[in-house]
Scaffold this active site. Structure first.
Site, short mmCIF file in Angstrom:
data_model
loop_
_atom_site.label_atom_id
_atom_site.label_comp_id
_atom_site.label_asym_id
_atom_site.label_seq_id
_atom_site.Cartn_x
_atom_site.Cartn_y
_atom_site.Cartn_z
N ASN A 149 0.93 -1.36 -0.13
CA ASN A 149 -0.29 0.37 -0.07
C ASN A 149 0.50 1.41 -0.14
OD1 ASN A 149 0.91 -0.74 2.82
ND2 ASN A 149 -0.80 0.31 3.40
N GLY A 203 9.81 -11.21 -4.87
CA GLY A 203 8.67 -12.45 -5.62
C GLY A 203 7.89 -12.97 -4.12
N GLY A 205 5.42 -13.92 -1.45
CA GLY A 205 5.61 -13.78 0.42
C GLY A 205 5.21 -15.72 0.74
N VAL A 208 9.35 -17.35 -1.18
CA VAL A 208 10.52 -16.63 -1.17
C VAL A 208 10.42 -15.96 0.29
CG1 VAL A 208 10.24 -14.25 -2.11
CG2 VAL A 208 12.63 -15.56 -1.54
N GLY A 209 9.11 -15.62 0.85
CA GLY A 209 9.01 -14.64 2.18
C GLY A 209 8.80 -15.73 3.16
N GLU A 247 3.46 -5.17 12.13
CA GLU A 247 2.20 -4.35 11.88
C GLU A 247 1.53 -5.27 10.91
OE1 GLU A 247 2.20 -1.20 13.59
OE2 GLU A 247 4.66 -1.93 14.72
N CYS A 281 -3.48 0.92 6.29
CA CYS A 281 -4.25 0.92 7.71
C CYS A 281 -4.23 1.66 8.90
CB CYS A 281 -2.66 0.06 8.35
SG CYS A 281 -1.65 1.46 8.18
N GLU A 459 6.98 -0.18 16.64
CA GLU A 459 8.65 0.24 15.87
C GLU A 459 8.33 1.90 15.80
OE1 GLU A 459 7.23 -1.59 11.39
OE2 GLU A 459 8.33 -3.22 12.30
P1 NAD Z 1 0.15 -8.92 3.06
O1 NAD Z 1 0.00 -10.00 4.05
O2 NAD Z 1 -0.84 -9.40 1.92
O3 NAD Z 1 1.58 -9.41 2.13
C1 NAD Z 1 2.54 -8.43 2.87
C2 NAD Z 1 4.01 -9.10 2.33
O4 NAD Z 1 4.29 -10.51 3.60
C3 NAD Z 1 4.24 -9.15 0.87
O5 NAD Z 1 5.55 -8.68 1.18
C4 NAD Z 1 4.06 -10.56 0.34
O6 NAD Z 1 5.10 -11.34 -0.22
C5 NAD Z 1 4.77 -11.63 1.97
N1 NAD Z 1 3.85 -12.23 2.62
C6 NAD Z 1 2.56 -13.67 1.91
N2 NAD Z 1 3.07 -14.36 2.71
C7 NAD Z 1 4.01 -14.58 3.25
C8 NAD Z 1 4.77 -15.62 4.01
N3 NAD Z 1 4.20 -16.64 4.19
N4 NAD Z 1 5.65 -15.43 4.26
C9 NAD Z 1 6.44 -14.75 4.42
N5 NAD Z 1 6.41 -12.90 3.83
C10 NAD Z 1 4.31 -13.45 2.97
O7 NAD Z 1 -0.44 -8.09 2.88
P2 NAD Z 1 -0.97 -7.01 1.48
O8 NAD Z 1 -1.98 -7.12 0.59
O9 NAD Z 1 0.65 -6.43 0.99
O10 NAD Z 1 -1.04 -5.76 2.51
C11 NAD Z 1 -2.37 -4.75 3.45
C12 NAD Z 1 -2.21 -5.24 3.98
O11 NAD Z 1 -1.18 -5.24 5.35
C13 NAD Z 1 -3.15 -4.75 4.98
O12 NAD Z 1 -4.11 -5.78 6.19
C14 NAD Z 1 -2.91 -4.30 5.86
O13 NAD Z 1 -3.86 -3.06 7.01
C15 NAD Z 1 -1.37 -4.32 6.61
N6 NAD Z 1 -1.19 -2.82 6.30
C16 NAD Z 1 -0.54 -2.87 7.92
C17 NAD Z 1 -0.09 -1.95 8.39
C18 NAD Z 1 0.89 -1.09 9.72
O14 NAD Z 1 1.37 -0.42 10.05
N7 NAD Z 1 -0.04 -2.11 10.83
C19 NAD Z 1 1.10 -0.21 7.51
C20 NAD Z 1 -0.51 -1.16 5.79
C21 NAD Z 1 -0.75 -2.22 5.81
#
Ligand code: NAD
Length: 478
Positions: A149, A203, A205, A208-209, A247, A281, A459
């Site tokens: 985002n 890559g 999540g 590679v995440g 977060e 968020c 943070e």
């Molecule tokens: P997401 O959880 O799908 O992905 C976030 C990141 O995690 C990406 O880089 C993704 O590739 C990686 N990822 C996904 N699965 C993984 C796994 N199994 N292991 C390791 N890494 C993995 O989230 P999104 O759709 O990219 O972002 C939206 C979400 O983020 C919303 O829920 C939003 O509220 C939250 N968000 C929170 C904050 C905060 O500060 N609290 C800030 C921004 C966004």
């Protein structure tokens, strides 16, 4: 077609698999770039580079780290327009908003550059017969995982304190918005960041995440993203006793009282509802309004939305751009359908849009819904799009119950001119951030994070600096 590469050991390289994933421009729905489909082999290469670099980086003076991080900030500022255009095309956000986010990304580096030279230690004296002092040392190689985002802003929010405290980093940006993270590699080289200190692996999540989180030598993970992903990451990292900062999602309430400064509260509510297509968020997605001003407030919002412009993110007049991906677009539309089935009344929007010339992009009208119960899915689950619900309330207690009545606890904003009420509510709200008569006013020194399912840890400022260090107490008998 642009080809994005991993940034490992100071060089741009393809993934070991040689495979690529498509990268879409949400404004047009077209593929415009490709990113590496990395796996555990790329994480291993990044780890080897980072681990070797750590030997020197942890001994690099804080003065030198300060200078390099400041230089990164300076180059980001110099490239503001280039980076902002890249961010807007990759994410779908309006260009004017991307410009401010790039400025804020530079500020993250500048802020933590100065934190590097200000970071101090504690000393506890025991009645004159012993002293304790605390050593704060870098952890080693750490993982930083960020969402789509606010791509460069949230990546820099993690990378900067990690580097400032002497760690080496493997960063995994979102596969949906990899472009500005890709461009950051050459900026770091230009700023003189030694090779291997920052590595960026692109890559999926779950692939590679997950490899990054499960790598046995990576001792800390700072993650921002969805609550379910956070839950999974915790389940992988906790048995390995990694340090974790999570977060996560939110379902934030705006509490609007009849005695508020109406114009300000309503204007800021419009902003907190639809800025960045509601994909922040911290966006307020549940608008709770004291009954005497409910109809007036509603009328104000609807009138303003009549003139809202949704469309080409690169135009200055655009207020809301495109939704980041087709999958997310479908998810938001599905929630609007759920709202209808739950008895919600769509007051505005509630549909996909096809701006002229951008018919294949993913656009959704700003959407306002009323008449939903507190237990409805649209009042309980994070939608993360331009969809808000309106709910009237009759007392402070009811407002508080509604505000606290979800599994999330990230942020709230209170709008009232009653000082006592504002402070009492601020102390009773179950969330990590409370704004009184403002929204998204950020001081980088303050603790940032959520309660309940919105996260674990804080943070920002010293909290981030402490997270990225091991603390050791040394006790000296005098
Ligand atoms: P997401 O959880 O799908 O992905 C976030 C990141 O995690 C990406 O880089 C993704 O590739 C990686 N990822 C996904 N699965 C993984 C796994 N199994 N292991 C390791 N890494 C993995 O989230 P999104 O759709 O990219 O972002 C939206 C979400 O983020 C919303 O829920 C939003 O509220 C939250 N968000 C929170 C904050 C905060 O500060 N609290 C800030 C921004 C966004």
């Amino acid at each position: 077609m642009k080809i994005i590469q991993n940034f490992i050991n100071g060089a741009y390289v393809a993934a070991q698999s040689g495979e690529y994933l498509p990268n879409y421009n949400p404004a047009t729905g077209q593929i415009y770039a490709q990113l590496p489909d990395s796996d555990a082999r790329d994480i291993e290469l990044a780890y080897l580079a980072a681990n070797e670099a750590f030997y020197l980086w942890r001994k690099t003076s804080s003065e030198k780290r300060f200078k390099i991080l400041n230089r990164i900030a300076e180059i980001i500022d110099n490239k503001n327009e280039e980076l902002a255009i890249a961010e807007s095309i990759d994410q779908g956000k309006p260009l004017w908003l991307a410009r401010t986010e790039i400025t804020r990304s530079a500020q993250n580096f500048r802020f933590f550059a100065s934190a590097a030279i200000q970071f101090n230690s504690d000393c506890n004296v025991m009645d004159g017969h012993a002293i304790n002092y605390t050593l704060k040392t870098p952890i080693g190689v750490v993982g930083c995982i960020s969402p789509w985002n606010l791509p460069l802003y949230l990546l820099s929010w993690k990378i900067a304190p990690a580097l400032a405290t002497g760690n080496c980093v493997i960063a995994k940006p979102s596969e949906i918005t990899p472009m500005t993270a890709y461009l950051l590699g050459e900026i770091c080289n230009e700023a003189g960041l030694p090779k291997g200190v920052l590595n960026i692996v692109h890559g999926l999540g779950h692939k590679v995440g997950n490899d990054l989180v499960s790598h046995p030598e990576i001792k800390a993970i700072s993650f921002t993203g969805g609550t379910n992903t956070g839950k999974h990451i915790a389940s992988v990292a906790a048995p390995q006793f990694k340090k974790l900062s999570l977060e996560l999602g939110g379902k934030n309430p705006n509490l609007i009282f009849a005695d508020c400064d109406f114009e300000k509260a309503a204007t800021e509510t419009l902003r907190s509802s639809f800025l960045n297509q509601g994909e922040i968020c911290l966006c307020g997605s549940r608008i709770l309004i004291e009954r005497p001003i409910y109809e007036k407030f509603k009328a104000f919002l609807l009138e303003k939305l009549n003139h809202y412009t949704v469309g080409n993110p690169l135009l200055d007049e655009t207020q809301m751009g495109a939704i980041v991906s087709e999958q997310h677009f479908e998810k938001i539309l599905n929630y609007i359908e759920i709202a209808k089935q739950e008895g919600g009344k769509i007051l505005f929007g509630g549909e996909a849009l096809k701006p002229k010339g951008f018919e294949n992009g993913w656009y959704i009208a700003p959407t306002v819904i009323e008449n939903l119960s507190q237990s409805s899915r649209c009042n309980q689950e994070e939608i993360f799009g331009p969809v808000v619900t309106l709910t009237p309330f009759d007392s402070d207690e009811e407002a508080l119950d509604l505000a606290n009545g979800t599994p999330y606890g990230l942020a709230s904003s209170i709008w009232t001119n009653n000082l006592q009420r504002a402070h009492v509510l601020a102390s009773e709200l179950s969330c990590g951030i409370v704004w009184i008569n403002c929204w998204l006013l950020r001081d980088l020194r303050t603790p940032f994070g959520g309660m309940k399912q919105s996260g674990v840890g804080r943070e920002g400022g010293l909290h981030a600096m402490n997270f990225f260090t091991e603390q050791k107490n040394v006790c000296v008998k005098l």
